[in-house]
Design a protein around this motif. Structure first.
Motif, mmCIF file in Angstrom:
data_model
loop_
_atom_site.group_PDB
_atom_site.id
_atom_site.type_symbol
_atom_site.label_atom_id
_atom_site.label_comp_id
_atom_site.label_asym_id
_atom_site.label_seq_id
_atom_site.Cartn_x
_atom_site.Cartn_y
_atom_site.Cartn_z
ATOM 1 N N LEU A 1 42.833 38.849 32.349
ATOM 2 C CA LEU A 1 43.135 40.281 32.276
ATOM 3 C C LEU A 1 42.978 40.934 33.652
ATOM 4 O O LEU A 1 43.769 41.803 34.030
ATOM 5 C CB LEU A 1 42.218 40.966 31.260
ATOM 6 N N ILE A 2 41.970 40.499 34.393
ATOM 7 C CA ILE A 2 41.780 41.018 35.754
ATOM 8 C C ILE A 2 42.990 40.666 36.620
ATOM 9 O O ILE A 2 43.512 41.498 37.363
ATOM 10 C CB ILE A 2 40.485 40.461 36.377
ATOM 11 N N GLU B 1 44.299 48.617 27.588
ATOM 12 C CA GLU B 1 43.134 48.935 26.749
ATOM 13 C C GLU B 1 41.821 48.574 27.436
ATOM 14 O O GLU B 1 40.752 48.995 26.983
ATOM 15 C CB GLU B 1 43.224 48.180 25.416
ATOM 16 N N TYR B 2 41.916 47.785 28.500
ATOM 17 C CA TYR B 2 40.722 47.300 29.172
ATOM 18 C C TYR B 2 40.709 47.765 30.628
ATOM 19 O O TYR B 2 41.492 47.274 31.453
ATOM 20 C CB TYR B 2 40.674 45.768 29.132
ATOM 21 N N SER B 3 39.827 48.694 30.938
ATOM 22 C CA SER B 3 39.661 49.093 32.340
ATOM 23 C C SER B 3 38.897 47.996 33.063
ATOM 24 O O SER B 3 38.294 47.111 32.441
ATOM 25 C CB SER B 3 38.882 50.407 32.424
ATOM 26 N N MET B 4 38.896 48.044 34.391
ATOM 27 C CA MET B 4 38.172 47.042 35.170
ATOM 28 C C MET B 4 36.670 47.090 34.854
ATOM 29 O O MET B 4 36.009 46.060 34.750
ATOM 30 C CB MET B 4 38.419 47.250 36.666
ATOM 31 N N ARG B 5 36.163 48.304 34.705
ATOM 32 C CA ARG B 5 34.745 48.440 34.363
ATOM 33 C C ARG B 5 34.472 47.845 32.979
ATOM 34 O O ARG B 5 33.453 47.185 32.759
ATOM 35 C CB ARG B 5 34.349 49.914 34.385
ATOM 36 N N CYS B 6 35.387 48.066 32.052
ATOM 37 C CA CYS B 6 35.267 47.526 30.701
ATOM 38 C C CYS B 6 35.204 45.998 30.737
ATOM 39 O O CYS B 6 34.347 45.381 30.090
ATOM 40 C CB CYS B 6 36.446 47.980 29.850
ATOM 41 N N CYS C 1 34.386 52.946 28.187
ATOM 42 C CA CYS C 1 35.013 52.655 29.484
ATOM 43 C C CYS C 1 36.527 52.893 29.453
ATOM 44 O O CYS C 1 37.269 52.290 30.231
ATOM 45 C CB CYS C 1 34.729 51.221 29.893
ATOM 46 N N ARG C 2 36.955 53.780 28.575
ATOM 47 C CA ARG C 2 38.388 54.090 28.514
ATOM 48 C C ARG C 2 38.871 54.729 29.813
ATOM 49 O O ARG C 2 38.140 55.453 30.466
ATOM 50 C CB ARG C 2 38.666 55.039 27.350
#
Length: 318
Positions: A247-248, A273-278, A317-318
């Motif tokens: 995902l990254i 749906e996935y931030s880097m922080r998430c 983390c949105r």
């Protein structure tokens, strides 16, 4: 064949050249993240020490394929013990029976006791002319520095997937693709995965968790599915970690680094749906819970907490 793949490696070609020109070391330490590869490499070098031509037809080659009297394998149990090392030291002063050389193959050397390792220091430092010691490890950190300094170290990296694919004969396309992706270039791991009967089911379950876990209601569904595959929970978490890494790669537009090409389209659809922080926080959860499951008996609770915490992280983390 596995032997053909290993013989094509530059690491082996260099050792074979040294053997044929009489420049070989007496003590080798073969290092690979894949213990299977390190072990197979040591056996290939052992055959070369018995027959530099690697002809496969002479008596040394034929005996090596079954049981050669001058090749000794260790450990005799789960790890190299002092009594094993004492035997090796004593045998180091006994001439070969059949071949010109005597070879001691020691697998999983990182699992050896400290006392057993120390017992070998003398013969590794001052070996008799026709004695050879082939050590293999998948965890170099657990090998004593004094051992490492006395051996010629050979690091064997990952393989090209096209090379490994030659070993995956007779498999359906899905199983082959998943095994190659999860094996990550490691020969033994890929072959082992390819033989796993529920490989596809476990892989798709892990993918589904990432793509379809949306609410607390889903937690109950996926918790049950994971517990139905209780023997593979650590494996499921490994796959989840790999998916996070992919995902990254997708989010940073480095799709060439995606390892699980098999599900790249699905991951691209949910990447927003996935931030880097998430992703970072979920990776922390995965590592923490993998450790917990090694010591904590209530696996169901660990799994439930992981899924709930994953949902919470996605929300915060949105």
């Amino acid at each position: 064949m596995i032997k053909d793949i290993l013989q094509g490696r530059e690491e082996f070609k260099k050792i074979l050249e040294d053997i044929r020109e009489g420049r070989q070391a007496h003590s080798y330490l073969f290092i690979s993240n894949d213990s299977f590869t390190a072990k197979e490499f040591s056996r290939l070098v052992a055959q070369a020490l018995l027959c530099p031509k690697m002809c496969g037809k002479c008596e040394n080659c034929i005996k090596f394929e079954s049981e050669h009297p001058d090749v000794k394998y260790f450990p005799r149990k789960n790890q190299l013990l002092v009594e094993d090392s004492n035997y090796i030291v004593d045998e180091s002063f006994v001439k070969p029976i059949f071949a010109d050389n005597k070879i001691f193959i020691i697998d999983d050397f990182d699992k050896s006791t400290t006392e057993a390792q120390n017992k070998l220091l003398k013969v590794l430092e001052e070996p008799n002319s026709n004695m050879y010691y082939l050590l293999s490890t998948s965890n170099i950190e657990n090998v004593l520095p004094t051992i490492k300094s006395r051996c010629f170290k050979v690091e064997i990296g990952a393989f090209d997937k096209s090379e490994i694919e030659k070993e995956l004969v007779g498999l359906d396309r899905d199983t082959k693709e998943i095994a190659l992706a999860l094996g990550n270039g490691y020969l033994g791991k890929t072959i082992e995965l390819s033989k796993k009967k529920n490989l596809g089911d476990v892989f798709m379950l892990s993918t589904s968790i990432i793509c379809k876990l949306k609410s607390s209601k889903d937690v109950l569904v996926y918790s049950k599915k994971i517990m139905d595959n209780k023997d593979d929970i650590q494996f499921i978490f490994e796959i989840l970690s790999m998916i996070m890494e992919d995902l990254i790669a997708i989010k940073t537009k480095h799709k060439d680094l995606v390892r699980l090409k098999y599900i790249e389209n699905e991951l691209s659809q949910v990447a927003d749906e996935y931030s880097m922080r998430c992703i970072t926080e979920i990776e922390k959860l995965i590592r923490k819970d993998m450790k917990e499951m090694k010591f904590f008996t209530n696996t169901t609770l660990v799994v439930d907490n992981f899924l709930m915490n994953m949902l919470e992280v996605k929300y915060l983390c949105r």
